[in-house]
Write an enzyme that holds these catalytic residues in place. Structure first.
Site, PDB file in Angstrom:
ATOM      1  N   HIS A  27      -4.468  -0.940   4.709  1.00  9.51           N
ATOM      2  CA  HIS A  27      -4.447  -1.992   5.724  1.00  9.51           C
ATOM      3  C   HIS A  27      -3.097  -1.980   6.446  1.00  9.51           C
ATOM      4  CE1 HIS A  27      -1.935  -4.429   3.158  1.00  9.51           C
ATOM      5  NE2 HIS A  27      -2.875  -4.571   2.226  1.00  9.51           N
ATOM      6  N   HIS A  30       0.161  -1.624   4.321  1.00  3.59           N
ATOM      7  CA  HIS A  30       0.447  -0.270   3.825  1.00  3.59           C
ATOM      8  C   HIS A  30       0.922   0.607   4.988  1.00  3.59           C
ATOM      9  CE1 HIS A  30      -3.146  -1.474   1.175  1.00  3.59           C
ATOM     10  NE2 HIS A  30      -2.073  -1.652   0.455  1.00  3.59           N
ATOM     11  N   CYS A 135      -1.432 -11.662 -15.140  1.00  6.44           N
ATOM     12  CA  CYS A 135      -2.296 -11.597 -13.950  1.00  6.44           C
ATOM     13  C   CYS A 135      -2.973 -10.234 -13.958  1.00  6.44           C
ATOM     14  CB  CYS A 135      -1.501 -11.783 -12.661  1.00  6.44           C
ATOM     15  SG  CYS A 135      -2.521 -11.433 -11.203  1.00  6.44           S
ATOM     16  N   CYS A 138      -2.177  -8.156 -10.704  1.00  2.70           N
ATOM     17  CA  CYS A 138      -0.831  -7.546 -10.644  1.00  2.70           C
ATOM     18  C   CYS A 138      -0.612  -6.606 -11.818  1.00  2.70           C
ATOM     19  CB  CYS A 138       0.269  -8.593 -10.732  1.00  2.70           C
ATOM     20  SG  CYS A 138       0.341  -9.727  -9.373  1.00  2.70           S
ATOM     21  N   CYS A 153      -0.900 -17.197 -10.091  1.00  2.73           N
ATOM     22  CA  CYS A 153      -0.107 -16.014  -9.755  1.00  2.73           C
ATOM     23  C   CYS A 153       0.364 -16.153  -8.304  1.00  2.73           C
ATOM     24  CB  CYS A 153      -0.968 -14.756  -9.906  1.00  2.73           C
ATOM     25  SG  CYS A 153      -0.350 -13.376  -8.930  1.00  2.73           S
ATOM     26  N   HIS A 156      -1.584 -13.469  -5.955  1.00  3.50           N
ATOM     27  CA  HIS A 156      -3.038 -13.481  -5.773  1.00  3.50           C
ATOM     28  C   HIS A 156      -3.653 -14.868  -5.821  1.00  3.50           C
ATOM     29  CE1 HIS A 156      -2.102  -9.336  -7.136  1.00  3.50           C
ATOM     30  NE2 HIS A 156      -2.853  -9.079  -6.079  1.00  3.50           N
ATOM     31  N   LYS A 303      -1.529 -15.617   5.265  1.00  7.77           N
ATOM     32  CA  LYS A 303      -1.457 -14.453   4.393  1.00  7.77           C
ATOM     33  C   LYS A 303      -2.735 -13.623   4.571  1.00  7.77           C
ATOM     34  CE  LYS A 303      -0.195 -13.158  -0.182  1.00  7.77           C
ATOM     35  NZ  LYS A 303       0.339 -13.485  -1.466  1.00  7.77           N
ATOM     36  N   LYS A 306      -8.468 -10.291   1.387  1.00  8.20           N
ATOM     37  CA  LYS A 306      -9.895  -9.982   1.498  1.00  8.20           C
ATOM     38  C   LYS A 306     -10.697 -11.272   1.527  1.00  8.20           C
ATOM     39  CE  LYS A 306     -10.254  -5.605  -0.902  1.00  8.20           C
ATOM     40  NZ  LYS A 306     -10.528  -5.078  -2.232  1.00  8.20           N
TER      41      LYS A 306
HETATM   42  N1  MSP Z   1       0.965   0.376  -6.652  1.00  7.82           N
HETATM   43  C1  MSP Z   1       1.948  -0.618  -6.455  1.00  7.82           C
HETATM   44  C2  MSP Z   1       3.274  -0.009  -6.062  1.00  7.82           C
HETATM   45  C3  MSP Z   1       3.818   0.975  -7.017  1.00  7.82           C
HETATM   46  S1  MSP Z   1       5.266   1.723  -6.429  1.00  7.82           S
HETATM   47  C4  MSP Z   1       5.883   2.512  -7.718  1.00  7.82           C
HETATM   48  C5  MSP Z   1       1.512  -1.553  -5.366  1.00  7.82           C
HETATM   49  N2  MSP Z   1       0.597  -1.095  -4.507  1.00  7.82           N
HETATM   50  S2  MSP Z   1      -0.007  -1.889  -3.262  1.00  7.82           S
HETATM   51  O1  MSP Z   1      -1.097  -1.084  -2.788  1.00  7.82           O
HETATM   52  O2  MSP Z   1      -0.298  -3.237  -3.582  1.00  7.82           O
HETATM   53  O3  MSP Z   1       1.100  -1.828  -2.168  1.00  7.82           O
HETATM   54  C6  MSP Z   1       2.111  -2.805  -2.049  1.00  7.82           C
HETATM   55  C7  MSP Z   1       2.922  -2.450  -0.831  1.00  7.82           C
HETATM   56  O4  MSP Z   1       2.068  -2.385   0.326  1.00  7.82           O
HETATM   57  C8  MSP Z   1       4.002  -3.423  -0.424  1.00  7.82           C
HETATM   58  O5  MSP Z   1       5.188  -3.340  -1.155  1.00  7.82           O
HETATM   59  C9  MSP Z   1       4.188  -3.002   1.015  1.00  7.82           C
HETATM   60  O6  MSP Z   1       4.821  -1.767   1.089  1.00  7.82           O
HETATM   61  C10 MSP Z   1       2.766  -2.848   1.465  1.00  7.82           C
HETATM   62  N3  MSP Z   1       2.180  -4.122   1.852  1.00  7.82           N
HETATM   63  C11 MSP Z   1       1.055  -4.698   1.334  1.00  7.82           C
HETATM   64  N4  MSP Z   1       0.798  -5.829   2.023  1.00  7.82           N
HETATM   65  C12 MSP Z   1       1.730  -6.026   2.972  1.00  7.82           C
HETATM   66  C13 MSP Z   1       1.887  -6.953   4.021  1.00  7.82           C
HETATM   67  N5  MSP Z   1       1.065  -7.945   4.228  1.00  7.82           N
HETATM   68  N6  MSP Z   1       2.923  -6.772   4.848  1.00  7.82           N
HETATM   69  C14 MSP Z   1       3.791  -5.720   4.728  1.00  7.82           C
HETATM   70  N7  MSP Z   1       3.656  -4.821   3.758  1.00  7.82           N
HETATM   71  C15 MSP Z   1       2.721  -5.015   2.792  1.00  7.82           C
HETATM   72  O7  MSP Z   1       2.044  -2.648  -5.285  1.00  7.82           O
END
Ligand code: MSP
Length: 654
Positions: A27, A30, A135, A138, A153, A156, A303, A306
């Site tokens: 999304h 990411h 959680c 997480c 949490c 979430h 925020k 889903k």
């Molecule tokens: N798998 C773990 C990370 C392990 S790293 C050793 C994880 N994955 S995640 O798919 O949840 O990705 C989290 C990351 O996605 C955030 O730190 C950020 O880089 C990005 N983002 C997810 N949602 C976001 C927003 N709403 N806004 C900006 N970045 C965000 O956690």
């Protein structure tokens, strides 16, 4: 690539994104981190540095196992598919990563087992019973203080469950004093400063030991501990090591590990700011250089989730508005470290104002005039023209400034500074009036100077914006007639980068204007006549006053001073001009029926009076967000209202 620095003083950067969970499609969040690291690494490559960019996917653990079960496939098949979707998305978004790591790859598992064994052998991993609030999403325990007021949490907003298990524990608490000291003596380690303070406050009290295993009977989808195959490695312990395994497995750790910088969002500060440094310390691996933490993209101020159904899909946006325009928007509209709110209309306005108007217009008008006056060929610099030297100095100051801003993670400012210079170039065009110079054979040399100055400005801008919009900037240089070689920062430090006499190649507009009204879809008024919004005044003779109004009614009409920052012909109507007008802090698109009376070029930089609260109308497909006031002279020529003393844009007209 011209790089006159020796190999030893060449900078090195190893930059990482988080590895993303494969239980969801990519999304905008990411995409943001990944595009950000792509841009940061491209700036460093532009400067000639040795760069390695890692991204990847986090594929083990309970959640992934559940997602695979729900999809009716094996975890391996499932992770193969979603990891493939991530890779495909990054390819589509133009991400130039050097390596993609998956935690299910053998090369990664091997390093994880080695690190575990090392830490276990030195006595920093112990077996014990643990109970706490967990959680499941997480995949970590929370202390009561970390939960929301309602005991949920914080990520979430679901209730954690009480769990107790016999697990292996990493003796994290032992390293707390060391970590505090490192953070205190190394203020830049975690940045911006707010996140460093957040971690320091976590370290004020005992952090406890970290449970680093799960019983294999319950979570089979993981890496078995090397000394006890009945347990698998806890997903965070496994995942964090990716940053090291990716280079160690390729024999690149000596070259890149000393220069590693992590980029993450604020959601995962604790694992990266507390678990990871203590793990590294225990494993005898040097600490990362920086942990760079950005804020969250909210969606329409809420925020993204889903359950709210407001997940923003980056590929759709890139498809709809163009990948480079999307990248530009993300970089320009988020200040590193702070949250930003995504509104699609905001994206459209940003792209229209900065790219379609400011940058696109400078290219169009420059190549347009070059075609008209100089057969499309790059002229030499002629005699000096007022403003040309200042514009050159302004552009030549930019490269060092941009590099510094990028090093300080001020991506928005780096981009804004370059765009300000582009706007100054547009202003230079209006002030030097090349269309008037073209009428005077004696002014041919000065016209050369004006045109060449604009061409060099465009070339330099294309280099400085290349990391953000690589495809479009390559296209821009193509239109300037340049060869397709990759630019270097040095190219932005010279003002003679174009070959005199070379032919330009004017093409389609780089950034076609986006129809904002179609998005809002509320107002769909097609103009019956092109001049509908003209302020039609009659000859001063038969003046028949309109019905009287009171002062309140008049005051309801919001008249403002505006500055035209860009102007071009309406693509579908030969009597209309499309003006971009700066009204205070707002940028408006105003369609006006004055094309027979003004050249687009001569309007840029002019002060006008705008009706700022007029209901928007669509004129031949372009939404007009206001009206510029003009009066009709006896010969039928329109004359735009202006001020006889300066007043800043946005000032009220009463
Ligand atoms: N798998 C773990 C990370 C392990 S790293 C050793 C994880 N994955 S995640 O798919 O949840 O990705 C989290 C990351 O996605 C955030 O730190 C950020 O880089 C990005 N983002 C997810 N949602 C976001 C927003 N709403 N806004 C900006 N970045 C965000 O956690």
């Amino acid at each position: 690539m011209s790089d006159d620095r020796s190999a030893t003083d060449r900078g090195v950067l190893y930059a990482t994104t988080p590895i993303f969970y494969v239980n969801a499609e990519p999304h905008i969040g990411h995409a943001y981190t990944t595009i950000l690291v792509d841009v940061a690494t491209r700036y460093r490559r532009l400067a000639g540095d040795d760069v390695y960019f890692l991204t990847g996917t986090d594929e083990h653990g309970e959640n992934i196992q559940k997602a695979a079960d729900a999809a009716g496939t094996s975890p391996q098949e499932y992770t193969d598919r979603v990891a493939g979707a991530f890779r495909a998305a990054w390819d589509r978004l133009g991400i130039g990563y050097d390596a993609f790591i998956r935690t299910t790859e053998e090369r990664h598992k091997k390093v994880v087992r080695e690190v575990l064994q090392r830490v276990y052998d030195q006595g920093d991993i112990v077996y014990g019973e643990y109970g706490g609030l967990y959680c499941v999403r997480c995949e970590r325990y929370y202390t009561e203080k970390e939960l929301t007021e309602d005991g949920l949490c914080p990520q979430h907003e679901i209730a954690p469950e009480y769990r107790s298990e016999a697990n292996y524990f990493f003796r994290m608490e032992k390293y707390r004093p060391w970590l505090r000291e490192r953070l205190e003596t190394n203020p830049d380690l975690i940045r911006p400063a707010g996140y460093r303070s957040e971690v320091l406050s976590m370290l004020k009290e005992p952090i406890g030991d970290l449970s680093i295993s799960r019983p294999r009977s319950r979570v089979p989808w993981g890496i078995p501990l090397p000394w006890d195959e009945d347990h698998v490695t806890y997903v965070w312990f496994d995942a964090l090591i990716n940053y090291y395994s990716a280079v160690a497995s390729e024999g690149l750790e000596d070259r890149y590990w000393p220069h590693v910088e992590h980029f993450i969002a604020k959601d995962i500060v604790k694992p990266h700011g507390v678990f990871w440094p203590t793990m590294l310390k225990a494993a005898g691996i040097p600490l990362f250089q920086h942990l760079n933490v950005h804020g969250y993209w909210l969606v329409e101020d809420r925020k993204m989730s889903k359950s709210l159904g407001n997940v923003v899909r980056p590929l759709e946006l890139a498809e709809r508005y163009g990948n480079d325009a999307f990248r530009y928007f993300l970089l320009r509209d988020m200040t590193f470290g702070l949250d930003a709110s995504f509104h699609e209309v905001g994206l459209v306005d940003r792209v229209n104002a900065d790219l379609a108007n400011d940058l696109g217009n400078l290219l169009n008008r420059t190549l347009g005039m070059l075609g008209k006056y100089r057969d499309g060929r790059v002229p030499p610099f002629g005699p000096d023209v007022a403003g040309a030297g200042a514009l050159r100095d302004r552009f030549l100051d930019l490269p060092d400034r941009v590099v510094e801003q990028v090093a300080r993670l001020q991506f928005d400012r780096a981009v804004a500074g370059t765009m300000d210079a582009v706007r100054a170039a547009n202003k230079f065009v209006s002030e030097s009036e090349p269309w008037s110079l073209a009428k005077d054979p004696e002014a041919a040399g000065r016209l050369d100077t004006v045109l060449r100055t604009c061409l060099e400005a465009l070339r330099c801008a294309s280099v400085l914006l290349d990391p953000v919009m690589p495809a479009k900037m390559a296209e821009l240089r193509h239109q300037l007639g340049m060869p397709g070689t990759a630019p270097t920062l040095d190219d932005a430090k010279r003002w003679d980068g174009l070959a005199e006499g070379s032919a330009t190649r004017k093409g389609d507009p780089l950034f076609p204007r986006i129809d904002r009204a179609a998005l809002e879809a509320a107002i769909e008024v097609e103009a019956p006549a092109e001049s509908e919004d003209e302020a039609g005044g009659a000859a001063p003779v038969a003046f028949e006053p309109k019905p009287e109004i009171d002062i309140e009614t008049f005051a309801a009409c919001d008249l403002r001073v505006g500055t035209v920052t860009a102007c071009e012909a309406h693509p579908k109507a030969d009597r209309l001009l499309v003006l971009t007008v700066q009204v205070g802090t707002e940028t408006r698109t105003i369609v006006s029926g004055i094309r027979a009376h003004y050249d687009p070029e001569e309007l840029v930089g002019r002060t006008v009076v705008v009706v700022a609260n007029l209901k928007p109308v669509k004129l031949r497909g372009i939404e007009s967000q206001g009206m510029v006031l003009s009066a009709e002279g006896p010969d039928g020529r329109l004359s735009l209202l202006s001020l006889d003393r300066a007043a800043p844009p946005g000032s009220e007209v009463r």
